[in-house]
Motif scaffolding. Structure first.
Motif, short mmCIF file in Angstrom:
data_model
loop_
_atom_site.label_atom_id
_atom_site.label_comp_id
_atom_site.label_asym_id
_atom_site.label_seq_id
_atom_site.Cartn_x
_atom_site.Cartn_y
_atom_site.Cartn_z
N LEU A 223 0.81 -1.21 0.00
CA LEU A 223 0.00 0.00 0.00
C LEU A 223 0.86 1.27 0.00
CD1 LEU A 223 -2.90 -0.99 2.46
CD2 LEU A 223 -2.93 -0.96 -0.02
N SER A 224 1.67 1.39 -1.01
CA SER A 224 2.48 2.60 -1.17
C SER A 224 1.60 3.75 -1.65
CB SER A 224 3.58 2.35 -2.20
OG SER A 224 3.00 2.10 -3.47
N VAL A 225 2.11 4.97 -1.52
CA VAL A 225 1.40 6.15 -2.02
C VAL A 225 1.15 6.02 -3.52
CG1 VAL A 225 1.58 8.62 -2.42
CG2 VAL A 225 2.23 7.68 -0.19
N GLU A 226 2.13 5.47 -4.21
CA GLU A 226 1.99 5.31 -5.66
C GLU A 226 0.83 4.38 -5.99
OE1 GLU A 226 5.78 6.97 -4.71
OE2 GLU A 226 4.83 5.13 -3.98
N GLU A 227 0.70 3.29 -5.24
CA GLU A 227 -0.38 2.33 -5.49
C GLU A 227 -1.74 2.95 -5.21
OE1 GLU A 227 -1.79 -2.16 -4.04
OE2 GLU A 227 0.06 -1.25 -3.27
N LEU A 228 -1.85 3.65 -4.09
CA LEU A 228 -3.12 4.29 -3.73
C LEU A 228 -3.47 5.42 -4.69
CD1 LEU A 228 -2.69 4.42 0.14
CD2 LEU A 228 -4.12 2.86 -1.18
N ALA A 229 -2.45 6.15 -5.13
CA ALA A 229 -2.69 7.23 -6.09
C ALA A 229 -3.22 6.69 -7.40
CB ALA A 229 -1.39 8.01 -6.32
N GLU A 230 -2.70 5.54 -7.80
CA GLU A 230 -3.18 4.92 -9.04
C GLU A 230 -4.65 4.53 -8.91
OE1 GLU A 230 -2.11 1.17 -12.01
OE2 GLU A 230 -0.76 1.71 -10.36
N VAL A 231 -5.03 4.00 -7.76
CA VAL A 231 -6.43 3.63 -7.52
C VAL A 231 -7.33 4.86 -7.57
CG1 VAL A 231 -8.05 2.72 -5.80
CG2 VAL A 231 -5.85 1.59 -6.17
N PRO A 251 -1.26 9.85 4.12
CA PRO A 251 -1.62 8.49 3.73
C PRO A 251 -0.95 7.44 4.61
CG PRO A 251 -1.21 9.81 1.78
CD PRO A 251 -0.81 10.66 2.96
N ALA A 252 0.32 7.63 4.96
CA ALA A 252 1.03 6.65 5.77
C ALA A 252 0.39 6.51 7.16
CB ALA A 252 2.50 7.05 5.90
N ARG A 253 0.04 7.63 7.80
CA ARG A 253 -0.57 7.56 9.11
C ARG A 253 -1.96 6.93 9.04
NH1 ARG A 253 0.05 9.91 14.00
NH2 ARG A 253 2.22 9.38 13.53
#
Length: 313
Positions: A223-231, A251-253
């Motif tokens: 669940l990296s920022v890149e993965e969530l951003a893509e979603v 996002p991390a918190r």
């Protein structure tokens, strides 16, 4: 047969009566009358609810009950001296005295919570602590058992408390069947938080909400920022900015909070090892999960599990 007395008073919260259904379904589940439930008030007769309609009650004077449950109201208003006196006397004869939601104020006024651990609806917890500093308030709990005194959070948490009473009396299988018939979760453990990390995030846009829903369904992934951003169909930079603006968290918190919530639920409702919980909730290893629990709750996963188990003894 155990007699259950539910104490109401003018402007009591209607949802508090939901506890009676738990005992009704327990009787139906085992095919006999394990519980006799009575609505009580100081003087008997019709008592007006918070919605304006009345319910018929019997006077509690001169009666004894195995278990008494004090309903809450919408304001946390202490009740009459007569109610307090009855509860103090009842502690000598009753096996258990409970309060749902702001009913804890009534128990505190009667002195039944002095020196005891207790909880109530999170919105009123600080007010109760200020008014009754001798109470060991734990505002972030679904319900708490301290000796013969049981207290719960908001009115819906009274269902969890009532299911725990049934579980103690009739066993886990019966309580589980009652919960299934009521279409509710099988008794959230008393140590579980009143708060939901997903609800607290309160995303305003569909894109961020979609990312949160994806994250909750895939906590074991990186669940990296890149993965969530893509979603969310945003660039990583845009996503981080929008996410923080909408939720007040990075996002991390937010992901850590979701993982902590999932891990705690696994710890409280199952017998998974700490290593399995850490892996399934996405922490990867127990030390990383331990540090996250200390940040969130001030105690380790093992300590929370021991506390939950002790409440069921």
């Amino acid at each position: 047969m155990k007699t259950i007395g539910i104490i109401v008073y003018p402007d009591f919260q209607v949802l508090g009566l939901a506890v009676s259904t738990v005992f009704e379904f327990a009787n139906a589940t085992i095919g006999e009358t394990a519980y006799e439930v009575k609505l009580l008030s100081e003087h008997g007769g019709s008592v007006r609810s918070s919605l304006g309609f009345g319910v018929e009650t019997a006077s509690f004077k001169g009666s004894e009950f195995h278990t008494l449950i004090v309903s809450g109201d919408n304001t946390g208003t202490p009740q009459s001296a007569g109610v307090a006196a009855f509860l103090r006397d009842a502690l000598k004869a009753s096996q258990r005295i409970a309060a749902t939601c702001t009913g804890a104020f009534v128990l505190a006024e009667a002195g039944l919570l002095d020196g005891r651990r207790a909880t109530t609806h999170w919105y009123f917890a600080r007010a109760l602590q200020r008014a009754y500093p001798q109470v060991k308030m734990e505002e972030d709990r679904i319900f708490i058992v301290d000796g013969p005194i049981w207290t719960s959070a908001g009115a819906s948490a009274g269902i969890d408390l009532a299911l725990a009473l049934v579980e103690k009396d009739l066993g886990t299988d019966t309580a589980r069947l009652v919960a299934k018939k009521m279409v509710v979760y099988h008794r959230r453990a008393g140590g579980q938080s009143q708060y939901s990390a997903l609800l607290e995030l309160d995303a305003k846009s569909d894109r961020v909400q979609t990312a949160l829903t994806y994250a909750k369904s895939n906590l074991s992934a990186k669940l990296s920022v890149e993965e969530l951003a893509e979603v969310a169909h945003l660039s990583p930079r845009q996503f981080s900015r929008v996410f923080t603006d909408e939720t007040g968290q990075s996002p991390a918190r937010a992901i850590e909070n979701l993982r902590v919530e999932a891990a705690r639920l696994m710890m409280e409702t199952g017998r998974h090892s700490v290593d399995v919980v850490a892996r399934e909730s996405g922490f990867g290893d127990r030390e990383r999960m331990r540090r996250a629990f200390l940040r969130a709750f001030g105690q380790s996963p093992q300590a929370m599990r021991r506390m939950t188990e002790s409440q069921l003894v």
